[in-house]
Design a protein around this motif. Structure first.
Motif, PDB file in Angstrom:
ATOM      1  N   ARG A  97       0.821  -1.198   0.000  1.00 16.66           N
ATOM      2  CA  ARG A  97       0.000   0.000   0.000  1.00 16.66           C
ATOM      3  C   ARG A  97       0.861   1.258   0.000  1.00 16.66           C
ATOM      4  N   ALA A  98       2.021   1.191   0.654  1.00 24.38           N
ATOM      5  CA  ALA A  98       2.892   2.365   0.677  1.00 24.38           C
ATOM      6  C   ALA A  98       3.341   2.730  -0.730  1.00 24.38           C
ATOM      7  N   GLY A  99       3.650   1.703  -1.527  1.00 25.96           N
ATOM      8  CA  GLY A  99       4.046   1.974  -2.893  1.00 25.96           C
ATOM      9  C   GLY A  99       2.923   2.596  -3.694  1.00 25.96           C
ATOM     10  N   LEU A 100       1.710   2.138  -3.450  1.00 26.32           N
ATOM     11  CA  LEU A 100       0.554   2.713  -4.118  1.00 26.32           C
ATOM     12  C   LEU A 100       0.357   4.159  -3.684  1.00 26.32           C
ATOM     13  N   ASN A 101       0.446   4.406  -2.393  1.00 26.65           N
ATOM     14  CA  ASN A 101       0.286   5.779  -1.896  1.00 26.65           C
ATOM     15  C   ASN A 101       1.334   6.702  -2.495  1.00 26.65           C
ATOM     16  N   ALA A 102       2.541   6.174  -2.680  1.00 28.33           N
ATOM     17  CA  ALA A 102       3.594   6.983  -3.279  1.00 28.33           C
ATOM     18  C   ALA A 102       3.273   7.302  -4.736  1.00 28.33           C
ATOM     19  N   LEU A 103       2.691   6.333  -5.442  1.00 31.54           N
ATOM     20  CA  LEU A 103       2.283   6.598  -6.814  1.00 31.54           C
ATOM     21  C   LEU A 103       1.232   7.702  -6.848  1.00 31.54           C
ATOM     22  N   LEU A 104       0.219   7.599  -5.978  1.00 30.06           N
ATOM     23  CA  LEU A 104      -0.829   8.621  -5.944  1.00 30.06           C
ATOM     24  C   LEU A 104      -0.236   9.986  -5.592  1.00 30.06           C
ATOM     25  N   ALA A 105       0.746   9.985  -4.682  1.00 30.94           N
ATOM     26  CA  ALA A 105       1.361  11.247  -4.279  1.00 30.94           C
ATOM     27  C   ALA A 105       2.203  11.853  -5.396  1.00 30.94           C
ATOM     28  N   SER A 106       2.669  11.017  -6.323  1.00 29.02           N
ATOM     29  CA  SER A 106       3.501  11.523  -7.413  1.00 29.02           C
ATOM     30  C   SER A 106       2.674  12.251  -8.473  1.00 29.02           C
TER      31      SER A 106
END
Length: 440
Positions: free
Chosen positions: A196-205
């Protein structure tokens, strides 16, 4: 004498609804006759109870040919398009090599010959410093594509100066400049993590302000240069709000997608890799704002951004979420998702005809032959049956991706027939599509 008369259907296009018999000569709509009018014809088809729409014009499609043909190619992608009611599509330039120079465009046109099942137009990527615009323009592509972020530096218009310089170069050519909006300075790299952290980072990008800042800068650049500009894939409330305030400053238009109107970031909890696309899906509030913008008339067209990848590529394990290929198939499910929106009361059949046929054809220079049910227009026709339902299934997809993000969606309509320039399409129909170019 007519070649064919379709009798008894209700016709729906951007101009409204009417009951008429539709007559075809030499691949064109020749006449709209009062129902039952006697006429000499080589063939007649009784289509009572059906609805006829103009063929869809999808202006944002990645056919991946040449260079990435394990993902899609001209044959597979255009077969899928015909099954989805798309009779004209515009191919994006992000292949290998990127379609940049006249030689690239000529090669693409040659490769497409005899392999396309719908009509196809081509788009060219604009370098920041493009040495041969006149040579490319002589081949009459339907647009030039400009990218503000997320592409190699030579193509990246990441300053207002670079964007305005390219628009100034394109304006005398009387061509449409399509801009993928973004702000490179706001783009951060997702961390190495498939959870999920990787997904959140994608959304934040790619936050909403990334899109909104790009929209603002693109509209202002269009206003300053007088260029004709089309903006790719708006999908956030902040982007829509920015667009609403600035759109009257210039000759600009904007698109969004059915997936942005139907899906939210919650889908990432299901099959994360298969739903990874750019821009990313947003929360429910953004989806609602987009639908409101469509109803308000702020959105000029709906497109698919068909961007397929091989199933194995999406299903693989990636240590870094950035490496999951971005994009999803969409041309075969385009009409079905639109009809699903009609069922939900979000749009109407006339909206489909306007947003997915008439408006895109007009904006991209195809409006003299595509997008309306009227004499003189190509006989690109969709015959819809309101009495037969359709369920979207992965196993029915003809794209090389072999899946759809809408697997299991039930639609209480079916596509009974597709005509391309008066010729009935089918699974075994020869590849009778042609290359289309923008009118000057």
């Amino acid at each position: 004498m007519f070649d064919l008369i379709l009798r008894g259907a209700k016709l729906v296009d951007a101009n409204g609804e009417r009951c008429a018999d539709l007559a075809i000569i030499d691949q064109k709509i020749a006449a709209l006759l009062a129902p039952g009018t006697p006429a000499e014809t080589r063939a007649t088809r009784d289509v009572r109870g059906l609805v006829i729409l103009p063929g869809l014009v999808d202006t944002h499609v990645h056919l991946c040919d040449p260079g990435y043909t394990h993902k899609e190619d001209f044959d597979s992608g255009t077969r899928a398009a015909a099954l989805g009611g798309v009779t004209t599509l515009l191919d994006m330039p992000t292949d290998l090599p990127i379609t940049t120079h006249a030689s690239d465009l000529r090669e693409k046109m040659t490769l497409a010959g005899g392999r396309i099942h719908v009509d196809v137009g081509f788009q060219v990527a604009k370098l920041r410093d493009h040495p041969s615009i006149d040579d490319v323009r002589a081949l009459d592509p339907v647009s030039f594509e400009l990218f503000m972020a997320g592409v190699p530096e030579a193509y990246r218009h990441d300053t207002q100066e670079a964007l305005m310089n390219s628009l100034k170069a394109l304006r005398p050519l009387n061509t449409l400049a399509c801009i993928s909006p973004g702000d490179h300075s706001l783009q951060s790299a997702p961390q190495t993590d498939t959870g999920r952290a990787g997904l959140n980072a994608l959304l934040a990008s790619r936050p909403p302000v990334f899109e909104a800042a790009g929209i603002a800068n693109a509209v202002l650049a269009a206003a300053a240069t007088g260029a004709r500009v089309h903006l790719r894939q708006g999908n956030s409330k902040l982007g829509v709000d920015t667009w609403r305030r600035l759109r009257d400053l210039a000759d600009v238009s904007i698109e969004t997608t059915p997936q942005a109107l139907l899906l939210t970031e919650d889908v990432y909890d299901e099959r994360r890799n298969f739903f990874k696309a750019l821009p990313p899906f947003r929360p429910e509030g953004d989806r609602v704002a987009l639908l409101a913008a469509v109803r308000e008339g702020l959105i000029d067209m709906l497109v698919t951004d068909h961007a397929p990848h091989a199933h194995a590529e999406k299903a693989a394990h990636y240590d870094d979420f950035r490496d999951v290929p971005s994009g999803m198939p969409g041309v075969q499910t385009f009409l079905a998702t639109l009809l699903h929106l009609v069922e939900r009361g979000e749009i109407t059949l006339r909206d489909i005809a306007k947003l997915c046929a008439h408006n895109p054809a007009q904006r991209f220079g195809l409006g003299a032959t595509k997008g309306l049910l009227a004499p003189g227009y190509d006989a690109d026709l969709l015959l819809l049956d309101p009495e037969r339902s359709t369920t979207l299934r992965n196993e029915d997809q003809r794209s090389k991706a072999r899946y759809t993000p809408f697997d299991g969606m039930h639609v209480s309509w079916s596509l009974a027939a597709v005509y391309l320039r008066g010729a009935l399409k089918g699974e075994t129909t020869p590849a009778n599509g042609r290359v289309v170019t923008a009118s000057a």
